[in-house]
Every structure is written in structure tokens, then in C-alpha cells.
Design a protein around this motif. Structure first.
Motif, PDB file in Angstrom:
ATOM      1  N   ALA A 143      -4.581   2.250  -8.814  1.00 15.65           N
ATOM      2  CA  ALA A 143      -4.825   3.496  -8.068  1.00 15.65           C
ATOM      3  C   ALA A 143      -6.169   3.378  -7.355  1.00 15.65           C
ATOM      4  N   ILE A 144      -6.148   3.630  -6.045  1.00 19.28           N
ATOM      5  CA  ILE A 144      -7.347   3.468  -5.217  1.00 19.28           C
ATOM      6  C   ILE A 144      -7.633   4.775  -4.468  1.00 19.28           C
ATOM      7  N   SER A 145      -8.900   5.181  -4.479  1.00 18.13           N
ATOM      8  CA  SER A 145      -9.262   6.474  -3.910  1.00 18.13           C
ATOM      9  C   SER A 145     -10.203   6.351  -2.720  1.00 18.13           C
ATOM     10  N   LEU A 146     -10.029   7.289  -1.786  1.00 15.24           N
ATOM     11  CA  LEU A 146     -10.963   7.376  -0.648  1.00 15.24           C
ATOM     12  C   LEU A 146     -11.986   8.482  -0.901  1.00 15.24           C
ATOM     13  N   GLY A 147     -11.966   9.058  -2.084  1.00 14.56           N
ATOM     14  CA  GLY A 147     -12.866  10.167  -2.417  1.00 14.56           C
ATOM     15  C   GLY A 147     -12.101  11.204  -3.219  1.00 14.56           C
ATOM     16  N   SER A 148     -12.838  12.173  -3.759  1.00 19.57           N
ATOM     17  CA  SER A 148     -12.164  13.109  -4.667  1.00 19.57           C
ATOM     18  C   SER A 148     -11.435  14.232  -3.931  1.00 19.57           C
ATOM     19  N   LEU A 149     -11.636  14.337  -2.603  1.00 21.20           N
ATOM     20  CA  LEU A 149     -10.916  15.380  -1.856  1.00 21.20           C
ATOM     21  C   LEU A 149      -9.478  14.934  -1.605  1.00 21.20           C
ATOM     22  N   GLY A 150      -8.578  15.918  -1.519  1.00 23.61           N
ATOM     23  CA  GLY A 150      -7.181  15.596  -1.183  1.00 23.61           C
ATOM     24  C   GLY A 150      -7.050  15.556   0.334  1.00 23.61           C
ATOM     25  N   TYR A 151      -6.780  14.382   0.876  1.00 27.97           N
ATOM     26  CA  TYR A 151      -6.625  14.249   2.323  1.00 27.97           C
ATOM     27  C   TYR A 151      -5.151  14.293   2.701  1.00 27.97           C
ATOM     28  N   THR A 152      -4.898  14.467   3.994  1.00 27.88           N
ATOM     29  CA  THR A 152      -3.496  14.471   4.446  1.00 27.88           C
ATOM     30  C   THR A 152      -2.960  13.034   4.453  1.00 27.88           C
ATOM     31  N   SER A 153      -1.642  12.941   4.401  1.00 26.59           N
ATOM     32  CA  SER A 153      -0.996  11.624   4.434  1.00 26.59           C
ATOM     33  C   SER A 153      -1.373  10.885   5.723  1.00 26.59           C
ATOM     34  N   LEU A 154      -1.433  11.623   6.834  1.00 23.54           N
ATOM     35  CA  LEU A 154      -1.745  10.989   8.124  1.00 23.54           C
ATOM     36  C   LEU A 154      -3.163  10.442   8.118  1.00 23.54           C
ATOM     37  N   TYR A 155      -4.090  11.206   7.591  1.00 24.82           N
ATOM     38  CA  TYR A 155      -5.487  10.740   7.560  1.00 24.82           C
ATOM     39  C   TYR A 155      -5.596   9.486   6.685  1.00 24.82           C
ATOM     40  N   VAL A 156      -4.962   9.538   5.508  1.00 24.32           N
ATOM     41  CA  VAL A 156      -5.056   8.390   4.585  1.00 24.32           C
ATOM     42  C   VAL A 156      -4.393   7.162   5.213  1.00 24.32           C
ATOM     43  N   THR A 157      -3.250   7.353   5.840  1.00 24.50           N
ATOM     44  CA  THR A 157      -2.565   6.219   6.480  1.00 24.50           C
ATOM     45  C   THR A 157      -3.457   5.616   7.564  1.00 24.50           C
ATOM     46  N   ILE A 198       0.857  -1.192   0.000  1.00 23.43           N
ATOM     47  CA  ILE A 198       0.000   0.000   0.000  1.00 23.43           C
ATOM     48  C   ILE A 198       0.891   1.239   0.000  1.00 23.43           C
ATOM     49  N   CYS A 199       0.814   2.009  -1.067  1.00 24.01           N
ATOM     50  CA  CYS A 199       1.715   3.160  -1.237  1.00 24.01           C
ATOM     51  C   CYS A 199       0.948   4.457  -1.001  1.00 24.01           C
ATOM     52  N   ILE A 200       1.475   5.276  -0.112  1.00 23.12           N
ATOM     53  CA  ILE A 200       0.808   6.540   0.252  1.00 23.12           C
ATOM     54  C   ILE A 200       1.832   7.675   0.140  1.00 23.12           C
ATOM     55  N   GLY A 201       1.462   8.744  -0.528  1.00 20.76           N
ATOM     56  CA  GLY A 201       2.375   9.887  -0.661  1.00 20.76           C
ATOM     57  C   GLY A 201       2.602  10.529   0.702  1.00 20.76           C
ATOM     58  N   ALA A 202       3.872  10.770   1.051  1.00 21.05           N
ATOM     59  CA  ALA A 202       4.181  11.406   2.349  1.00 21.05           C
ATOM     60  C   ALA A 202       4.697  12.820   2.106  1.00 21.05           C
ATOM     61  N   PHE A 203       3.884  13.608   1.431  1.00 18.37           N
ATOM     62  CA  PHE A 203       4.229  15.014   1.165  1.00 18.37           C
ATOM     63  C   PHE A 203       2.956  15.841   1.271  1.00 18.37           C
ATOM     64  N   ALA A 204       3.145  17.167   1.365  1.00 21.87           N
ATOM     65  CA  ALA A 204       1.984  18.017   1.654  1.00 21.87           C
ATOM     66  C   ALA A 204       1.165  18.371   0.414  1.00 21.87           C
ATOM     67  N   HIS A 205       1.830  18.661  -0.691  1.00 21.98           N
ATOM     68  CA  HIS A 205       1.115  19.122  -1.891  1.00 21.98           C
ATOM     69  C   HIS A 205       1.727  18.509  -3.136  1.00 21.98           C
ATOM     70  N   GLY A 206       0.924  18.500  -4.187  1.00 22.99           N
ATOM     71  CA  GLY A 206       1.441  18.090  -5.497  1.00 22.99           C
ATOM     72  C   GLY A 206       1.153  16.634  -5.800  1.00 22.99           C
ATOM     73  N   ASP A 207       1.585  16.216  -6.981  1.00 28.11           N
ATOM     74  CA  ASP A 207       1.335  14.840  -7.424  1.00 28.11           C
ATOM     75  C   ASP A 207       2.627  14.034  -7.407  1.00 28.11           C
ATOM     76  N   PHE A 208       2.480  12.731  -7.617  1.00 24.76           N
ATOM     77  CA  PHE A 208       3.668  11.870  -7.680  1.00 24.76           C
ATOM     78  C   PHE A 208       4.464  12.201  -8.941  1.00 24.76           C
TER      79      PHE A 208
HETATM   80  C1  LIG Z   1      -1.487  15.476   1.042  1.00 24.50           C
HETATM   81  S1  LIG Z   1      -1.697  14.268  -0.142  1.00 24.50           S
HETATM   82  C2  LIG Z   1      -0.676  14.761  -1.458  1.00 24.50           C
HETATM   83  C3  LIG Z   1      -0.980  16.021  -2.101  1.00 24.50           C
HETATM   84  C4  LIG Z   1      -2.326  16.286  -2.712  1.00 24.50           C
HETATM   85  N1  LIG Z   1      -2.375  15.770  -4.087  1.00 24.50           N
HETATM   86  C5  LIG Z   1      -2.483  17.802  -2.692  1.00 24.50           C
HETATM   87  O1  LIG Z   1      -1.944  18.474  -3.583  1.00 24.50           O
HETATM   88  O2  LIG Z   1      -3.057  18.277  -1.704  1.00 24.50           O
HETATM   89  C6  LIG Z   1      -0.841  12.930   0.471  1.00 24.50           C
HETATM   90  C7  LIG Z   1      -1.156  11.567  -0.073  1.00 24.50           C
HETATM   91  O3  LIG Z   1      -2.352  11.068   0.503  1.00 24.50           O
HETATM   92  C8  LIG Z   1      -2.999  10.210  -0.424  1.00 24.50           C
HETATM   93  N2  LIG Z   1      -4.339  10.771  -0.645  1.00 24.50           N
HETATM   94  C9  LIG Z   1      -4.747  12.037  -0.452  1.00 24.50           C
HETATM   95  N3  LIG Z   1      -6.053  12.158  -0.728  1.00 24.50           N
HETATM   96  C10 LIG Z   1      -6.485  10.928  -1.091  1.00 24.50           C
HETATM   97  C11 LIG Z   1      -7.740  10.402  -1.494  1.00 24.50           C
HETATM   98  N4  LIG Z   1      -8.823  11.149  -1.602  1.00 24.50           N
HETATM   99  N5  LIG Z   1      -7.819   9.074  -1.792  1.00 24.50           N
HETATM  100  C12 LIG Z   1      -6.739   8.277  -1.695  1.00 24.50           C
HETATM  101  N6  LIG Z   1      -5.525   8.737  -1.324  1.00 24.50           N
HETATM  102  C13 LIG Z   1      -5.387  10.032  -1.038  1.00 24.50           C
HETATM  103  C14 LIG Z   1      -2.152  10.150  -1.669  1.00 24.50           C
HETATM  104  O4  LIG Z   1      -1.311   9.017  -1.620  1.00 24.50           O
HETATM  105  C15 LIG Z   1      -1.372  11.447  -1.563  1.00 24.50           C
HETATM  106  O5  LIG Z   1      -0.151  11.387  -2.244  1.00 24.50           O
END
Ligand SMILES: C[S@@+](CC[C@H](N)C(=O)[O-])C[C@H]1O[C@@H](n2cnc3c(N)ncnc32)[C@H](O)[C@@H]1O
Length: 221
Positions: free
Chosen positions: A191-205, A168-178
Motif C-alpha cells: 500500500a502506497i500513499s500520496l498523503g493522508s488526504l483522500g484524493y480523487t481517482s483522477l488526481y491520483v491517476t 499500479i492499482c487505483i480505486g475508481a470510485f468516489a467514496h469508501g474503502d476497498f
Molecule cells: C476517491 S478515492 C476513494 C475514496 C476515499 N477513500 C474516500 O472515501 O474519499 C479514490 C482512490 O484514489 C486513491 N487515493 C485517494 N487518496 C489517496 C492518497 N492520499 N494516497 C494514495 N492513493 C489515494 C485510492 O486508490 C482510492 O481508492
């Protein structure tokens, strides 16, 4: 042959020493002096080196060791020992963190430990290798597992995702894409999503770990 285990991989984690181009910046020199270290031996930290980092390439994905610290504490706290933990850094290093590691909960102590790791390439305690920078590339840690990339843009998460052995791979950064280069290294991923909102790495983990524990524990019953 060793048994295939699941893995959590924190991807492109903001964990790096001060890069060459910043080591003479006054804010870095002052911080290093205060800590009695050489500028190139301290961890890049946006909260202290914000001014120096202004011109840094892809700066939005750098200088946040706190993100990896929080996610690691959460993963290592899990009583379930069916998965291994890896950190891939924004500078493309691969780090293995043994599940028996008692990571410092204090952030400053964590920073000191990571600085030691970058210097010595490994951290040992009582003769046991706890944290190490690996020589191998992704292929070895992903072998035999389905690669799950957590992303806003993936298919909807369901517990079926966790049926196979997974990485299970999770981005550990604040902003941006891989980076494309990172995605390429993952090979065939889902690629698996928890929804269309961008969540924090801690929340996703925490969310994925919770589901993972639920699925793996009911498997055992
Ligand atoms: C803070 S996000 C990365 C930056 C995000 N794209 C942004 O610009 O705000 C950290 C990581 O959490 C995971 N993540 C964030 N939102 C998610 C979601 N809705 N579903 C699945 N994973 C998510 C992804 O792996 C992402 O790289």
C-alpha cells in the motif's frame, strides 16, 4: 514466454448495467425509454438514477462511470506504451483496454460503448480486439509484477516504488474503502500513499502516471 509489462488497474470501477432490483424503477424505465433501450441494458448512472439508487447496497461506490471514463482517457493518452490498462468493476468483472483504443471523449458516447461491451463482451474495430471482458482472474494480470495499491493509508510514495515491474492499482470510485474480497484477490500488495488526504481517482491517476513516465523515461536514457 511473453514479456512482463507494467499495468495500471482501475479497481472497483463504478461500471455496471442497471441491476435486476432497479430495472422497474420509474426513473430507470423513463431513461431507458428515452434511449430506446431495455432498462437492463443501460449503464447505472447516479446523475440520472439517483432516486432509484437510494436503497442500493453500498451505493456510495456505484453509478459513477464518469470516474472510470476520465481515468481511462488520461491513461490511454500517455505516449509511453510500457504499460497495459485494466478495469476491475465493482461487480468483479475484469476488462482489458488495449492501448490503441481511441476511447470516445464524449461521455454519452462512452456510456453507449460500455453498454455495447457488456452486451457483446468485446469491442472490435478494423479486425482488432480493443476492449474485452476477460475470463481470467487477477492472478494472470498481476503475475510477475509487484502489486502497488494506492491508498491514503500506505507507506509514503517514492520513485523507488517503481523500480520493479508493477501493477499500479487505483480505486475508481468516489467514496469508501476497498472491499476485503478485492484486497484478497490482489495477494501480497504494497500500500502506497500520496498523503493522508483522500484524493480523487483522477488526481491520483495523473500524479502516479506522471511519476511513472518520469521514472520509465529516465531508465531508457
Ligand atoms: C476517491 S478515492 C476513494 C475514496 C476515499 N477513500 C474516500 O472515501 O474519499 C479514490 C482512490 O484514489 C486513491 N487515493 C485517494 N487518496 C489517496 C492518497 N492520499 N494516497 C494514495 N492513493 C489515494 C485510492 O486508490 C482510492 O481508492
Amino acid at each position: 514466454m511473453s514479456e512482463v509489462r507494467d499495468a495500471f488497474v482501475l479497481l472497483e470501477a463504478n461500471l455496471e448495467l442497471v441491476p435486476e432490483e432497479l430495472k422497474r424503477h420509474p426513473s430507470i424505465v423513463a431513461d431507458a425509454k428515452k434511449r430506446k433501450k431495455r432498462p437492463e441494458d443501460i449503464l447505472l448512472d447516479d446523475s440520472k438514477h439517483h432516486l432509484a439508487m437510494r436503497e442500493l447496497e453500498f451505493r456510495e461506490k456505484r453509478g459513477r462511470p464518469d470516474i472510470v471514463h476520465q481515468c481511462l482517457l488520461l491513461l490511454l493518452d500517455s505516449p509511453l506504451k510500457t504499460f497495459d490498462v485494466y478495469v476491475h468493476t465493482v461487480r468483479d468483472l475484469l476488462i482489458r483496454v488495449d492501448r490503441e483504443t481511441r476511447l470516445p471523449r464524449n461521455y454519452n458516447r462512452f456510456v453507449g460503448l460500455m453498454e455495447d461491451l457488456f452486451k457483446k463482451k468485446k469491442i472490435e474495430a478494423n479486425g482488432k480486439l480493443l476492449i474485452e471482458i476477460l475470463e481470467n482472474d487477477f492472478s494472470e494480470i498481476l503475475e510477475g509484477k509487484e502489486v502497488i495499491l494506492m491508498s491514503e493509508k500506505g507507506e509514503k510514495f517514492s520513485k523507488d516504488v517503481l523500480k520493479k515491474r508493477v501493477a499500479i492499482c487505483i480505486g475508481a470510485f468516489a467514496h469508501g474503502d476497498f472491499f476485503d474480497s478485492t484486497l484478497k484477490k490482489l495477494g501480497n500488495y504494497r500500500a502506497i500513499s500520496l498523503g493522508s488526504l483522500g484524493y480523487t481517482s483522477l488526481y491520483v491517476t495523473s500524479k502516479v502516471l506522471c511519476e511513472y513516465e518520469r521514472v520509465r523515461t529516465s531508465e531508457d536514457c
